[in-house]
Design a protein around this motif. Structure first.
Motif: not given
Length: 228
Positions: A21-25, A28-30, A170-171
């Motif tokens: 979940a953290a990886d895909l969001t 997408a944001a970047l 996330t990092h």
């Protein structure tokens, strides 16, 4: 132009804060297209990890083959790999690609997420072929304190918040996205750290859940421009 493709090989987080979940969001944001290979399903929330169900090896291998053969990702990012067999699979299939290894061994809560056999497989097979590894301090110790320019130990940043669940995922995902855009490792690392600091600031006053809340994965405005 097509966006670059990054695949995450990782576990789920039912609370939506970490893992795929953290990886895909973050992807997408970047501004990158995110693909995923699910290695484990976890029962997880802001208070901890309550159950882990590894996905069968042949299903993991089939997912990985599908993504590598069809979408040809420029970067592979790993999270929870769950079993030594899967660690060796990723090392064997992804050694010729940019490989960001987030060795998910110990949760922020202190929960152990990997066996001694998994840790040994990281040391012997995956770390030697990684472009960069991003262990937290506990994972760094568990791996025998590996050195080199390709090891970035993630630590708590200057943002005062208890909403930091998913920070490591996330990092490492932000780092993978920056590498996919063509940044060199020092630049990608600096941009990833800045991105995480901003997201921690954004969510520091949230009250989601009864434990350590999630790092923010919402975005009021597009952030692709920050990657160039």
């Amino acid at each position: 132009m097509n966006p670059p493709v990054v695949v995450t090989v990782a576990g789920t987080d039912s609370g939506g804060a970490a893992g795929i979940a953290a990886d895909l969001t973050t992807f997408a944001a970047l501004g990158v297209h995110g693909a995923c290979v699910v290695t484990a399903v976890t029962a997880q929330d802001t208070t901890g990890v309550h159950a882990i169900h590894p996905v069968p090896y042949d299903v993991v291998a089939a997912q990985l083959d599908a993504v590598l053969d069809d979408l040809d990702p420029v970067v592979v990012k790993t999270g929870m790999l769950a079993t030594p067999e899967v660690v060796r699979l990723v090392a064997r299939r992804c050694a010729d690609r940019v490989l960001v290894v987030d060795p998910v061994l110990v949760a922020t809560s202190g929960a152990t997420l990997a066996s001694a056999e998994v840790v040994a497989a990281y040391r012997e097979h995956l770390l030697p072929v990684a472009t960069v590894a991003t262990p937290n301090e506990s994972e760094f110790e568990a791996l025998g304190r590996p050195d080199g320019p390709g090891v970035i130990v993630t630590r708590g940043g200057p943002i005062a918040t208890t909403n930091d669940h998913g920070t490591g995922c996330t990092h490492s995902s932000a780092l993978a996205a920056q590498l996919a855009h063509g940044a060199d490792l020092p630049t990608a690392a600096a941009r990833a750290a800045a991105y995480v600091a901003r997201q921690l600031t954004l969510g520091r006053d949230w009250t989601l859940g009864r434990g350590r809340g999630p790092v923010a994965h919402v975005h009021a405005t597009p952030t692709q421009g920050e990657t160039a």
